[in-house]
Scaffold this motif. Structure first.
Motif, PDB file in Angstrom:
ATOM      1  N   ASP A 108      -7.625  -6.238  13.735  1.00  0.00           N
ATOM      2  CA  ASP A 108      -7.800  -7.640  14.114  1.00  0.00           C
ATOM      3  C   ASP A 108      -7.477  -8.456  12.864  1.00  0.00           C
ATOM      4  N   ALA A 109      -6.213  -8.826  12.711  1.00  0.00           N
ATOM      5  CA  ALA A 109      -5.696  -9.412  11.469  1.00  0.00           C
ATOM      6  C   ALA A 109      -6.681 -10.388  10.826  1.00  0.00           C
ATOM      7  N   PRO A 110      -6.933 -10.264   9.546  1.00  0.00           N
ATOM      8  CA  PRO A 110      -6.362  -9.309   8.595  1.00  0.00           C
ATOM      9  C   PRO A 110      -7.176  -8.025   8.450  1.00  0.00           C
ATOM     10  N   SER A 111      -8.179  -7.829   9.319  1.00  0.00           N
ATOM     11  CA  SER A 111      -9.038  -6.641   9.248  1.00  0.00           C
ATOM     12  C   SER A 111      -8.295  -5.391   9.698  1.00  0.00           C
ATOM     13  N   GLY A 112      -8.844  -4.243   9.298  1.00  0.00           N
ATOM     14  CA  GLY A 112      -8.253  -2.991   9.729  1.00  0.00           C
ATOM     15  C   GLY A 112      -8.938  -1.798   9.102  1.00  0.00           C
ATOM     16  N   ASP A 113      -8.285  -0.655   9.226  1.00  0.00           N
ATOM     17  CA  ASP A 113      -8.802   0.603   8.693  1.00  0.00           C
ATOM     18  C   ASP A 113      -7.813   1.177   7.689  1.00  0.00           C
ATOM     19  N   VAL A 114      -8.353   1.609   6.566  1.00  0.00           N
ATOM     20  CA  VAL A 114      -7.578   2.340   5.570  1.00  0.00           C
ATOM     21  C   VAL A 114      -7.938   3.801   5.749  1.00  0.00           C
ATOM     22  N   LEU A 115      -6.937   4.648   5.906  1.00  0.00           N
ATOM     23  CA  LEU A 115      -7.159   6.090   6.029  1.00  0.00           C
ATOM     24  C   LEU A 115      -6.648   6.776   4.777  1.00  0.00           C
ATOM     25  N   LEU A 116      -7.542   7.517   4.126  1.00  0.00           N
ATOM     26  CA  LEU A 116      -7.161   8.337   2.982  1.00  0.00           C
ATOM     27  C   LEU A 116      -7.135   9.775   3.489  1.00  0.00           C
ATOM     28  N   THR A 117      -5.937  10.326   3.643  1.00  0.00           N
ATOM     29  CA  THR A 117      -5.781  11.678   4.160  1.00  0.00           C
ATOM     30  C   THR A 117      -5.805  12.653   2.998  1.00  0.00           C
ATOM     31  N   LEU A 118      -6.663  13.684   3.131  1.00  0.00           N
ATOM     32  CA  LEU A 118      -6.846  14.682   2.083  1.00  0.00           C
ATOM     33  C   LEU A 118      -6.298  16.034   2.538  1.00  0.00           C
ATOM     34  N   ALA A 119      -5.934  16.861   1.576  1.00  0.00           N
ATOM     35  CA  ALA A 119      -5.504  18.223   1.904  1.00  0.00           C
ATOM     36  C   ALA A 119      -6.666  18.949   2.574  1.00  0.00           C
ATOM     37  N   GLY A 120      -6.352  19.841   3.495  1.00  0.00           N
ATOM     38  CA  GLY A 120      -7.386  20.618   4.168  1.00  0.00           C
ATOM     39  C   GLY A 120      -8.051  19.881   5.309  1.00  0.00           C
ATOM     40  N   ASP A 121      -7.359  18.934   5.913  1.00  0.00           N
ATOM     41  CA  ASP A 121      -7.830  18.206   7.090  1.00  0.00           C
ATOM     42  C   ASP A 121      -8.983  17.240   6.823  1.00  0.00           C
ATOM     43  N   LEU A 177      -3.433  13.086  -0.145  1.00  0.00           N
ATOM     44  CA  LEU A 177      -2.065  13.247   0.336  1.00  0.00           C
ATOM     45  C   LEU A 177      -1.400  11.915   0.671  1.00  0.00           C
ATOM     46  N   GLN A 178      -2.177  10.997   1.286  1.00  0.00           N
ATOM     47  CA  GLN A 178      -1.563   9.764   1.772  1.00  0.00           C
ATOM     48  C   GLN A 178      -2.634   8.698   1.989  1.00  0.00           C
ATOM     49  N   ILE A 179      -2.216   7.431   1.832  1.00  0.00           N
ATOM     50  CA  ILE A 179      -3.077   6.291   2.140  1.00  0.00           C
ATOM     51  C   ILE A 179      -2.314   5.416   3.134  1.00  0.00           C
ATOM     52  N   LEU A 210       0.825  -1.207   0.000  1.00  0.00           N
ATOM     53  CA  LEU A 210       0.000   0.000   0.000  1.00  0.00           C
ATOM     54  C   LEU A 210       0.864   1.263   0.000  1.00  0.00           C
ATOM     55  N   LYS A 211       2.042   1.205   0.599  1.00  0.00           N
ATOM     56  CA  LYS A 211       2.951   2.364   0.595  1.00  0.00           C
ATOM     57  C   LYS A 211       3.338   2.742  -0.827  1.00  0.00           C
ATOM     58  N   VAL A 212       3.525   1.752  -1.689  1.00  0.00           N
ATOM     59  CA  VAL A 212       3.861   2.022  -3.099  1.00  0.00           C
ATOM     60  C   VAL A 212       2.687   2.718  -3.777  1.00  0.00           C
ATOM     61  N   ILE A 213       1.494   2.189  -3.588  1.00  0.00           N
ATOM     62  CA  ILE A 213       0.300   2.800  -4.192  1.00  0.00           C
ATOM     63  C   ILE A 213       0.090   4.201  -3.641  1.00  0.00           C
ATOM     64  N   SER A 214       0.289   4.391  -2.344  1.00  0.00           N
ATOM     65  CA  SER A 214       0.146   5.708  -1.732  1.00  0.00           C
ATOM     66  C   SER A 214       1.104   6.717  -2.367  1.00  0.00           C
ATOM     67  N   SER A 215       2.339   6.293  -2.583  1.00  0.00           N
ATOM     68  CA  SER A 215       3.334   7.168  -3.196  1.00  0.00           C
ATOM     69  C   SER A 215       2.923   7.574  -4.610  1.00  0.00           C
ATOM     70  N   LEU A 216       2.398   6.636  -5.379  1.00  0.00           N
ATOM     71  CA  LEU A 216       1.988   6.920  -6.753  1.00  0.00           C
ATOM     72  C   LEU A 216       0.712   7.757  -6.823  1.00  0.00           C
ATOM     73  N   ALA A 217      -0.132   7.650  -5.792  1.00  0.00           N
ATOM     74  CA  ALA A 217      -1.396   8.398  -5.772  1.00  0.00           C
ATOM     75  C   ALA A 217      -1.263   9.750  -5.069  1.00  0.00           C
ATOM     76  N   GLN A 218      -0.110  10.017  -4.487  1.00  0.00           N
ATOM     77  CA  GLN A 218       0.081  11.282  -3.771  1.00  0.00           C
ATOM     78  C   GLN A 218      -0.163  12.464  -4.701  1.00  0.00           C
ATOM     79  N   ASP A 219      -0.887  13.452  -4.196  1.00  0.00           N
ATOM     80  CA  ASP A 219      -1.219  14.686  -4.917  1.00  0.00           C
ATOM     81  C   ASP A 219      -2.210  14.474  -6.049  1.00  0.00           C
ATOM     82  N   ALA A 220      -2.853  13.302  -6.086  1.00  0.00           N
ATOM     83  CA  ALA A 220      -3.935  13.094  -7.045  1.00  0.00           C
ATOM     84  C   ALA A 220      -5.109  13.980  -6.642  1.00  0.00           C
TER      85      ALA A 220
END
Length: 156
Positions: free
Chosen positions: A110-123, A102-104, A25-35
């Motif tokens: 609770d493996a493998p469950s979890g939360d994905v956070l998509l952080t956007l500009a402007g809080d 900005l970031q994912i 996901l870090k790779v995808i986050s890097s490629l999607a940054q500033d989209a």
């Protein structure tokens, strides 16, 4: 006399990547940054357990940046196994509101469950509660010159 092929002359193909763990996901986050995307270009298909965004992402991987203006490409960012979607500071469905990703990040609860956070500009933030991480990033159009003709700074 013939000239050897150079790396710069190679064909760049559209991206079609998947992520099944936090490192991917870090790779995808890097490629999607500033989209950027209008608020109307996000969909939660609740019955199918999918959440999708149609992004206009910067082509960070573009090896030809020095030969032409910065480019963007329309990309589908799809999350599967989504159980719940919540957001804060996001104007959903408004075509006039342009959001910037900005970031994912993924936090396992609770493996493998979890939360994905998509952080956007402007809080702004979108939280996806997932049964398991399954993300796809797929370019769906040809690249185009960024309207600003500028490229955001990308941290190393």
């Amino acid at each position: 006399m013939t000239e050897d092929a150079r790396f710069e002359d190679g064909r760049e193909a559209p991206l079609n990547l998947g992520a099944l763990d936090a490192d991917d996901l870090k790779v995808i986050s890097s490629l999607a940054q500033d989209a950027v995307f209008p608020g109307s270009e996000m969909r939660w298909l609740q019955k199918e357990g999918r959440f999708a965004l149609l992004l206009n992402r910067v082509r960070w991987e573009d090896a030809g940046k020095s030969r032409h203006a910065p480019e963007r490409v329309q990309t589908i960012l799809m999350f599967s196994n989504v159980q719940r979607v919540s957001s804060q500071g996001v104007n959903k469905g408004d075509a006039d509101t342009i959001l910037s990703l900005l970031q994912i990040e993924f936090t396992e609860t609770d493996a493998p469950s979890g939360d994905v956070l998509l952080t956007l500009a402007g809080d702004g933030v979108i939280r996806l509660t997932v049964e398991a991480l399954d993300v796809t990033l797929k370019d769906v159009t040809r690249p185009y010159v960024a309207p600003s003709r500028k490229q955001p700074e990308h941290p190393a």
